[in-house]
Scaffold this active site. Structure first.
Site, PDB file in Angstrom:
ATOM      1  N   TYR A 120       0.920  -1.211   0.086  1.00 41.17           N
ATOM      2  CA  TYR A 120       0.153  -0.019   0.047  1.00 41.17           C
ATOM      3  C   TYR A 120       0.878   1.251  -0.123  1.00 41.17           C
ATOM      4  O   TYR A 120       0.513   2.366  -0.705  1.00 41.17           O
ATOM      5  CB  TYR A 120      -0.850  -0.057   1.194  1.00 41.17           C
ATOM      6  CG  TYR A 120      -1.985   0.974   1.461  1.00 41.17           C
ATOM      7  CD1 TYR A 120      -3.089   1.189   0.633  1.00 41.17           C
ATOM      8  CD2 TYR A 120      -1.749   1.980   2.285  1.00 41.17           C
ATOM      9  CE1 TYR A 120      -3.875   1.918   0.936  1.00 41.17           C
ATOM     10  CE2 TYR A 120      -2.435   3.066   2.632  1.00 41.17           C
ATOM     11  CZ  TYR A 120      -3.701   2.983   1.869  1.00 41.17           C
ATOM     12  OH  TYR A 120      -4.914   3.989   2.214  1.00 41.17           O
TER      13      TYR A 120
ATOM     14  N   LYS B 218       0.761   4.190  -2.866  1.00 41.48           N
ATOM     15  CA  LYS B 218       0.268   5.541  -2.253  1.00 41.48           C
ATOM     16  C   LYS B 218       1.234   6.402  -2.591  1.00 41.48           C
ATOM     17  O   LYS B 218       1.167   7.631  -3.087  1.00 41.48           O
ATOM     18  CB  LYS B 218      -0.228   5.443  -1.066  1.00 41.48           C
ATOM     19  CG  LYS B 218      -1.481   4.706  -0.554  1.00 41.48           C
ATOM     20  CD  LYS B 218      -2.605   5.245  -1.629  1.00 41.48           C
ATOM     21  CE  LYS B 218      -3.905   4.884  -1.375  1.00 41.48           C
ATOM     22  NZ  LYS B 218      -5.021   5.351  -2.231  1.00 41.48           N
TER      23      LYS B 218
HETATM   24  P1  NAD Z   1     -13.671   2.874   1.932  1.00 43.41           P
HETATM   25  O1  NAD Z   1     -13.255   1.260   1.906  1.00 43.41           O
HETATM   26  O2  NAD Z   1     -14.689   3.197   2.690  1.00 43.41           O
HETATM   27  O3  NAD Z   1     -14.147   2.920   0.325  1.00 43.41           O
HETATM   28  C1  NAD Z   1     -13.256   2.644  -0.708  1.00 43.41           C
HETATM   29  C2  NAD Z   1     -14.419   2.323  -1.805  1.00 43.41           C
HETATM   30  O4  NAD Z   1     -13.507   1.883  -3.096  1.00 43.41           O
HETATM   31  C3  NAD Z   1     -15.427   1.038  -1.554  1.00 43.41           C
HETATM   32  O5  NAD Z   1     -16.672   1.516  -1.607  1.00 43.41           O
HETATM   33  C4  NAD Z   1     -14.838  -0.080  -2.419  1.00 43.41           C
HETATM   34  O6  NAD Z   1     -16.103  -0.846  -3.018  1.00 43.41           O
HETATM   35  C5  NAD Z   1     -14.444   0.969  -3.746  1.00 43.41           C
HETATM   36  N1  NAD Z   1     -13.376  -0.018  -4.494  1.00 43.41           N
HETATM   37  C6  NAD Z   1     -12.358  -0.665  -4.026  1.00 43.41           C
HETATM   38  N2  NAD Z   1     -11.857  -1.356  -5.018  1.00 43.41           N
HETATM   39  C7  NAD Z   1     -12.486  -0.786  -5.978  1.00 43.41           C
HETATM   40  C8  NAD Z   1     -12.156  -1.062  -7.476  1.00 43.41           C
HETATM   41  N3  NAD Z   1     -11.229  -1.890  -7.988  1.00 43.41           N
HETATM   42  N4  NAD Z   1     -12.862  -0.132  -8.343  1.00 43.41           N
HETATM   43  C9  NAD Z   1     -13.991   0.350  -7.868  1.00 43.41           C
HETATM   44  N5  NAD Z   1     -14.246   0.870  -6.677  1.00 43.41           N
HETATM   45  C10 NAD Z   1     -13.360  -0.032  -5.665  1.00 43.41           C
HETATM   46  O7  NAD Z   1     -12.547   3.494   2.167  1.00 43.41           O
HETATM   47  P2  NAD Z   1     -12.124   5.122   2.119  1.00 43.41           P
HETATM   48  O8  NAD Z   1     -11.473   5.206   3.726  1.00 43.41           O
HETATM   49  O9  NAD Z   1     -13.200   6.023   2.041  1.00 43.41           O
HETATM   50  O10 NAD Z   1     -10.765   5.168   1.362  1.00 43.41           O
HETATM   51  C11 NAD Z   1     -11.001   6.051   0.162  1.00 43.41           C
HETATM   52  C12 NAD Z   1      -9.303   6.233  -0.461  1.00 43.41           C
HETATM   53  O11 NAD Z   1      -8.734   7.381   0.669  1.00 43.41           O
HETATM   54  C13 NAD Z   1      -8.794   5.201  -0.649  1.00 43.41           C
HETATM   55  O12 NAD Z   1      -7.840   5.217  -1.757  1.00 43.41           O
HETATM   56  C14 NAD Z   1      -7.714   4.996   0.633  1.00 43.41           C
HETATM   57  O13 NAD Z   1      -6.518   4.255   0.289  1.00 43.41           O
HETATM   58  C15 NAD Z   1      -7.431   6.452   0.888  1.00 43.41           C
HETATM   59  N6  NAD Z   1      -7.105   6.686   2.351  1.00 43.41           N
HETATM   60  C16 NAD Z   1      -8.169   6.673   3.050  1.00 43.41           C
HETATM   61  C17 NAD Z   1      -7.625   6.972   4.504  1.00 43.41           C
HETATM   62  C18 NAD Z   1      -8.545   6.917   5.647  1.00 43.41           C
HETATM   63  O14 NAD Z   1      -8.226   7.592   6.816  1.00 43.41           O
HETATM   64  N7  NAD Z   1      -9.983   6.900   5.393  1.00 43.41           N
HETATM   65  C19 NAD Z   1      -6.301   7.245   4.866  1.00 43.41           C
HETATM   66  C20 NAD Z   1      -5.440   7.454   3.772  1.00 43.41           C
HETATM   67  C21 NAD Z   1      -5.931   7.013   2.425  1.00 43.41           C
END
Ligand code: NAD
Length: 305
Positions: free
Chosen positions: A163, A167
């Site tokens: 990851y 990232k």
């Molecule tokens: P989440 O799991 O709530 O949402 C991610 C969504 O992406 C899900 O609904 C999932 O079904 C969809 N998804 C996964 N693989 C997919 C694909 N191949 N094609 C289409 N859709 C797909 O996660 P989140 O926390 O909302 O994260 C959103 C983004 O932010 C991600 O890229 C995550 O890595 C990044 N991120 C989040 C955090 C955090 O604190 N939440 C921190 C750092 C980075």
């Protein structure tokens, strides 16, 4: 100041069935945009598949009087996702590369499948969506991209080698898109968000999560992708819980050594303080900075040992 609006613009949000993506989708629709709600409907580890996640968000937007269509493709099929925007709304203006999954495992136990899946979704997926939107952006001389990095990518994080690699890749990807897009009014920025979602639900206590609503990430993203932003591009932003800060690269003073057989490991060791001296930092923004710096150094005899 009047509120920023996005009327007549089309926003594609990947992974918009939940978490941050859902917050973006609801917000942009409420501000007049046509929204493509993409979601493959997988678990946080990338398992399963369902159209329900995207459908629920589309229904919520429509019930509130907004315009949205669902797309259920994986981001690996970026062409199909952008095609949904063109077919439904005739244009694509803003791409939020947000979809993501985790395959956390210590590096000792990491399998090729863990590495490949993470890089497929985050790296290849963001590339495919941006690549499909790019010709439209260039033609209309307008495009806005947000890519999603993570603190894990910027700083490293135990159990997240796959990851982290993907990232931090978003950072270099964004910086290059910003450079190539500048001439066409294509603005690209990357965020390292922190927000309560199913991704963070298992690793943070409820009282902390309460203050990390995805909604607190949305305003920065909206400001960066609005047409009024024509200058802030190639930026890296930490955002979450009401905190917003830009990050940048910093170069130490550095040691300049003669390029002959005196350039030995021992010579490096003798310059180690200079290599690590951040008292007079520089803030490089491109490969050319390094070359200029090197040329200047070579022209300065006093810089030679
Ligand atoms: P989440 O799991 O709530 O949402 C991610 C969504 O992406 C899900 O609904 C999932 O079904 C969809 N998804 C996964 N693989 C997919 C694909 N191949 N094609 C289409 N859709 C797909 O996660 P989140 O926390 O909302 O994260 C959103 C983004 O932010 C991600 O890229 C995550 O890595 C990044 N991120 C989040 C955090 C955090 O604190 N939440 C921190 C750092 C980075």
């Amino acid at each position: 100041m009047s509120e920023l609006r996005f009327d007549n613009q089309t926003v594609v949000v990947t992974g918009a069935g939940g978490g941050l993506g859902k917050a973006y989708a609801l917000f942009f629709a409420s501000r007049g945009a046509n929204v493509v709600v993409n979601d493959l409907g997988v678990s946080h580890k990338g398992e399963g598949k369902s159209g329900k996640a995207a459908d629920v968000v589309v229904e919520e937007i429509r019930a509130a009087g907004g315009k949205a269509v669902a797309n259920y493709d994986s981001v690996e099929n970026g062409d199909a996702i952008i095609e949904t925007a063109i077919k439904a709304f005739g244009r694509i203006d803003i791409l939020l590369n947000n979809a993501g999954i985790l395959r956390d495992v210590s590096f000792k136990n990491m399998k090729d499948a863990d590495w490949d899946l993470i890089n497929t979704v985050h790296t290849y997926g963001a590339y495919k969506c941006a690549r499909a939107a790019w010709p439209h952006f260039r033609k209309q001389k307008f495009g806005r991209v947000i890519n999603t990095a993570s603190a894990a990518g910027l700083f490293g994080s135990f159990g997240q080698a796959n990851y982290s690699a993907a990232k931090l890749g978003q950072v270099g990807f964004t910086e290059t898109l910003a450079k190539e897009g500048a001439k066409y009014n294509i603005i690209a920025n990357v965020i390292a968000p922190i927000a309560a979602s199913r991704m963070t639900a298992t690793v943070m206590p409820p009282d902390v999560l309460e203050n990390l609503k995805p909604d607190w990430v949305v305003p920065l993203v909206a400001a960066l992708v609005h047409s009024s932003n024509t200058t802030e591009t190639g930026g890296i932003y930490e955002v979450g819980g009401g905190h917003v800060a830009k990050l940048r690269w910093e170069r130490a003073k550095g040691g300049l050594l003669k390029t002959d057989d005196s350039l030995t490991p021992g010579a490096i060791a003798r310059k180690w303080n200079d290599v690590n001296d951040f008292s007079q930092p520089e803030y490089p923004t491109g490969p050319a900075d390094f070359m200029a710096f090197l040329e200047d150094g070579l022209k300065t005899p006093s810089a030679q040992p």
